[in-house]
Design an enzyme around this catalytic site. Structure first.
Site, PDB file in Angstrom:
ATOM      1  N   ASN A  66      -0.956   6.893  -1.960  1.00  0.00           N
ATOM      2  CA  ASN A  66      -0.401   8.070  -1.273  1.00  0.00           C
ATOM      3  C   ASN A  66       0.595   8.794  -2.176  1.00  0.00           C
ATOM      4  O   ASN A  66       0.624  10.027  -2.221  1.00  0.00           O
ATOM      5  CB  ASN A  66       0.265   7.667   0.044  1.00  0.00           C
TER       6      ASN A  66
ATOM      7  N   ARG B 210      20.857  -6.051   4.058  1.00  0.00           N
ATOM      8  CA  ARG B 210      19.990  -4.876   4.248  1.00  0.00           C
ATOM      9  C   ARG B 210      20.769  -3.589   3.996  1.00  0.00           C
ATOM     10  O   ARG B 210      20.326  -2.681   3.297  1.00  0.00           O
ATOM     11  CB  ARG B 210      19.381  -4.879   5.658  1.00  0.00           C
TER      12      ARG B 210
ATOM     13  N   MET C  28       7.670  -1.285   1.806  1.00  0.00           N
ATOM     14  CA  MET C  28       7.649  -2.390   2.761  1.00  0.00           C
ATOM     15  C   MET C  28       9.053  -2.921   3.066  1.00  0.00           C
ATOM     16  O   MET C  28       9.330  -4.115   2.913  1.00  0.00           O
ATOM     17  CB  MET C  28       6.750  -3.521   2.219  1.00  0.00           C
ATOM     18  N   ARG C  29       9.934  -2.014   3.463  1.00  0.00           N
ATOM     19  CA  ARG C  29      11.302  -2.433   3.815  1.00  0.00           C
ATOM     20  C   ARG C  29      11.700  -1.710   5.092  1.00  0.00           C
ATOM     21  O   ARG C  29      11.446  -0.508   5.235  1.00  0.00           O
ATOM     22  CB  ARG C  29      12.309  -1.971   2.742  1.00  0.00           C
TER      23      ARG C  29
ATOM     24  N   ASN D 232       7.354   9.095   6.886  1.00  0.00           N
ATOM     25  CA  ASN D 232       6.544   7.893   6.656  1.00  0.00           C
ATOM     26  C   ASN D 232       5.091   8.192   7.025  1.00  0.00           C
ATOM     27  O   ASN D 232       4.817   9.107   7.791  1.00  0.00           O
ATOM     28  CB  ASN D 232       7.071   6.743   7.520  1.00  0.00           C
TER      29      ASN D 232
ATOM     30  N   HIS E  10       1.621   6.132   8.479  1.00  0.00           N
ATOM     31  CA  HIS E  10       1.247   4.871   9.127  1.00  0.00           C
ATOM     32  C   HIS E  10      -0.244   4.889   9.455  1.00  0.00           C
ATOM     33  O   HIS E  10      -0.760   5.905   9.937  1.00  0.00           O
ATOM     34  CB  HIS E  10       2.089   4.711  10.404  1.00  0.00           C
TER      35      HIS E  10
ATOM     36  N   ASP F 291       8.151   2.885  13.308  1.00  0.00           N
ATOM     37  CA  ASP F 291       6.933   3.653  13.619  1.00  0.00           C
ATOM     38  C   ASP F 291       7.063   4.453  14.921  1.00  0.00           C
ATOM     39  O   ASP F 291       6.089   4.599  15.673  1.00  0.00           O
ATOM     40  CB  ASP F 291       5.702   2.714  13.708  1.00  0.00           C
TER      41      ASP F 291
ATOM     42  N   GLU G 194      -5.325   9.550   5.145  1.00  0.00           N
ATOM     43  CA  GLU G 194      -3.909   9.567   4.740  1.00  0.00           C
ATOM     44  C   GLU G 194      -3.721  10.492   3.546  1.00  0.00           C
ATOM     45  O   GLU G 194      -2.766  11.264   3.469  1.00  0.00           O
ATOM     46  CB  GLU G 194      -3.427   8.156   4.370  1.00  0.00           C
TER      47      GLU G 194
HETATM   48  C1  GRF Z   1      -0.933   2.914   3.615  1.00  0.00           C
HETATM   49  O1  GRF Z   1      -1.976   2.383   4.392  1.00  0.00           O
HETATM   50  C2  GRF Z   1       0.138   3.466   4.498  1.00  0.00           C
HETATM   51  O2  GRF Z   1      -0.340   3.946   5.717  1.00  0.00           O
HETATM   52  C3  GRF Z   1       1.015   2.269   4.749  1.00  0.00           C
HETATM   53  O3  GRF Z   1       1.002   1.548   3.548  1.00  0.00           O
HETATM   54  C4  GRF Z   1      -0.206   1.828   2.832  1.00  0.00           C
HETATM   55  C5  GRF Z   1       0.212   2.293   1.474  1.00  0.00           C
HETATM   56  O4  GRF Z   1      -0.862   2.459   0.595  1.00  0.00           O
HETATM   57  N1  GRF Z   1       2.333   2.686   5.143  1.00  0.00           N
HETATM   58  P1  GRF Z   1      -0.603   3.100  -0.840  1.00  0.00           P
HETATM   59  O5  GRF Z   1       0.430   2.222  -1.554  1.00  0.00           O
HETATM   60  O6  GRF Z   1      -0.099   4.486  -0.628  1.00  0.00           O
HETATM   61  O7  GRF Z   1      -1.921   3.062  -1.518  1.00  0.00           O
END
Ligand code: GRF
Length: 199
Positions: A17, A72, A97-98, A114, A116, A152, A181
């Site tokens: 992304n 945190r 991932m935090r 974000n 999702h 989320d 995405e």
């Molecule tokens: C995606 O599926 C997004 O929706 C989620 O984490 C994944 C990230 O993929 N939050 P990438 O690192 O952008 O390939």
């Protein structure tokens, strides 16, 4: 030259992304520029791509903060410091991932986006694709939203639907959703930044 909103992207892994956002920003008419890419994971693959595009990167390893009582928030304060070095106006989370602390989310109210892999509010959390399959859903998709303290759950910006075929497994459905995405994240950034520049 077109005025552009300064954007930071935060990643933890592959960064596909992130790559789409960087590509979109290469268009001179796009209302945003990626100023910096940050990661909590030194080995995040996406860092290499960002570097190859001469975008500044930084790594803040969350494990280095584990000795703090409020680890945190201490991590988030260091993150804030890194980001504010670059006059960033918008933060895009792209597989970061935090969980972010209240301190950070308040500081960046309505300025963190974000993406999702579900049609929120359905299937929140880290296993959205599997959960949609387990629930027997016929439709899923992806959602971009502003980040609020509850995971989320912030205001939705855009969504795109994906039909689930009865033969879809986790990998197939993940790929179908990821393709969407890659469409809506650049469109979302464009929408948000256009609005900022209009005000
Ligand atoms: C995606 O599926 C997004 O929706 C989620 O984490 C994944 C990230 O993929 N939050 P990438 O690192 O952008 O390939």
């Amino acid at each position: 030259m077109l005025n552009k909103v300064k954007v930071a992207i935060l990643i933890s892994g592959r960064g596909s992304n992130m790559q789409k956002l960087i590509e979109a920003c290469e268009n001179p008419d796009f209302p945003a520029e990626i100023i910096v890419v940050g990661s909590n994971n030194l080995n995040a693959l996406g860092l290499e791509y960002a570097k190859s595009k001469s975008i500044k990167t930084f790594v803040l390893d969350h494990k280095n903060f584990s000795n703090y009582q409020n680890s945190r928030e201490e991590f988030d304060k260091a993150l804030h410091q890194e980001i504010t070095k670059h006059n960033v106006e918008i933060i895009c989370l792209a597989g970061f991932m935090r969980l972010l602390s209240k301190w950070f989310v308040d500081k960046w109210h309505n300025k963190i986006i974000n993406i999702h892999p579900s049609l929120l509010p359905d299937f929140k959390g880290a296993n959205a694709v599997e959960d949609a399959l387990k629930a027997g859903a016929k439709i899923s998709g992806c959602t971009t939203h502003f980040v609020s303290l509850e995971m989320d759950a912030g205001p939705i910006i855009m969504q795109s639907q994906v039909l689930i075929d009865k033969n879809d497994d986790k990998d197939i459905l993940s790929q179908k959703i990821l393709a969407q995405e890659h469409e809506i994240y650049p469109l979302t950034l464009k929408k948000v930044c256009t609005k900022i520049l209009e005000n």
